[in-house]
Structures are given as C-alpha cells and as structure tokens.
Design a protein around this motif. Sequence first.
Motif, short mmCIF file in Angstrom:
data_model
loop_
_atom_site.label_atom_id
_atom_site.label_comp_id
_atom_site.label_asym_id
_atom_site.label_seq_id
_atom_site.Cartn_x
_atom_site.Cartn_y
_atom_site.Cartn_z
N LEU A 293 -84.71 111.58 -1.80
CA LEU A 293 -83.42 112.25 -1.93
C LEU A 293 -82.49 111.91 -0.77
O LEU A 293 -81.28 111.70 -0.95
CB LEU A 293 -83.61 113.76 -2.02
CG LEU A 293 -84.28 114.28 -3.30
CD1 LEU A 293 -84.59 115.76 -3.18
CD2 LEU A 293 -83.39 114.03 -4.51
N THR B 120 -84.98 118.47 -10.18
CA THR B 120 -85.88 119.39 -9.48
C THR B 120 -86.18 120.60 -10.36
O THR B 120 -85.30 121.38 -10.69
CB THR B 120 -85.25 119.86 -8.15
OG1 THR B 120 -85.01 118.72 -7.32
CG2 THR B 120 -86.18 120.83 -7.44
N ASP C 247 -81.59 109.96 -7.26
CA ASP C 247 -81.35 111.08 -8.18
C ASP C 247 -82.69 111.66 -8.59
O ASP C 247 -83.65 110.94 -8.85
CB ASP C 247 -80.59 110.59 -9.41
CG ASP C 247 -79.17 110.16 -9.06
OD1 ASP C 247 -78.57 110.78 -8.18
OD2 ASP C 247 -78.69 109.19 -9.67
N TYR C 248 -82.74 112.99 -8.70
CA TYR C 248 -84.01 113.63 -9.02
C TYR C 248 -83.76 114.97 -9.68
O TYR C 248 -82.93 115.76 -9.23
CB TYR C 248 -84.84 113.84 -7.74
CG TYR C 248 -86.24 114.31 -8.00
CD1 TYR C 248 -87.21 113.43 -8.46
CD2 TYR C 248 -86.60 115.65 -7.81
CE1 TYR C 248 -88.51 113.86 -8.72
CE2 TYR C 248 -87.89 116.09 -8.06
CZ TYR C 248 -88.83 115.18 -8.51
OH TYR C 248 -90.11 115.61 -8.78
#
Length: 237
Positions: free
Chosen positions: A172, A180, A177-178
């Motif tokens: 991050l 969560t 991009d992630y």
Amino acid sequence: MSKLSQHNPLIRQYIQQTGLDTVWQLDDHEIEREVQWLEHFLDEAVRPEVRWAYLVPELGEGGACSLFGQLADQPYDLTAILGGQKPETEQALQLLQLFCQAFETRTGMEWFGIYQARSNREQQTVLVKLAYYGAPSRAEFPLTPEFARMSNNSTVGLTGKARVINDIPEYLAQGGDYYTCDPKVLAEACLPLFDQSGRIVGIIDAEAFQKDVFNPAALALLIAICLMVPAYLPAAD
C-alpha cells in the motif's frame, strides 16, 4: 497415486499459466505430495454440515467497499445463485468446505475461501464465495475491470494470473490498490481456478495476520488445491 501426480505437465502448465514461475522456484514433486495429502484428507475427513447462508459485512455507499466490523442485517444466501438446494450442490459444498478445513489444518492461517464465477440475480458475472473459514467477508466480487482496479480477487478472476502479496502495508505504501476486508490481514495469496479447457472458473484466496507466510511450501499446497477444486465446483449454467 492421483491422476495429477502421474501427469507432471498439468502442474507445470498451471505454474506457467498463472505466472508463478516468474517469481517463485516451485517443486513439482512437492506439489504432487500435497495433492496426495489432500486426497487422503478428503477420504478420511467427516463431511461437514453445509453452510447455505453466512454473515457478511455491511457494504458502504455504492456497494463498493465493506464496512469492517459492521455486519449486514441479512445473511448472504447461496440458494438463489446456485439454483436451489440440490443434493448434488450440497455434496459439492461439503467437499469444498473440506478443502478449507484441510488448508486450515495444514497452515493455521487466519482466512481461506473458495469462489466460483457465476451469474447473480442481476445477471452480472461475479465471484461468489462458496466455502470459507475465518471472519465474515464479502460474498460477491464483480468480475469487471472497474472493480478489479481495487480487488485482487477480481483481478485474478479476470486475468488468470496469481497475485501474492507478502507485505500488504508495504504494498500500500508503494501505491498498490487493495480491497481491505480486515485491517489485520498482512499477507494474501490469490490464485485462479481453471477448468479442463483452460477457462477461468473461480479463484481461491488465503489471508494471514503475519507477513511473509507465502513461501514455496505454502504455495505448493495452494496450487494443489487449485488443481483439484475445479472438479468439485457446482455445475454452472
């Protein structure tokens, strides 16, 4: 000995198709041993009770993100997207849950799930979570380029390329991009599932509260699961 163990090219083909060979040195024989261990586990384990519905997080505005710690009022019901509670579907879900139990038994990691690509009520193609263990999480991931920009699951489900992140905070920090679901997750591995024709039919997703857990040994087990699971997925239209 399993059919997979007798045909090493299937193992090597999966590794190359998913791009795992560009980063990891993976031992085909170790993957064979994991296939055999999984077969023994499936033969010996008691069939679990099927979970047709499960709790999911409340989705935020627009339905894009999950609100961690806030559960939706209604559980997600698999019955509609699977076309009813058919005996053959129930048997498939039992076996998929056994794969989840096998992964937990072998690794002790905090989360694991198996998803299948299917059409939902809105006739959208999504990855739907069929079996899992761990904290409540999103049930459907849209298989669209837009959603893939923030979701490993959708990205893998569209591209067929595996994604392994052993340090999510660092990822991050570098601008990755992630999506969560649980902020305690520090590492994730997401691998695709292929049918016999090579079509992407789903994914598996593993998450851990520790960094650097996805080493060649852990990946060997995940690959073995990916090679076996497609044969047990419920029939899709």
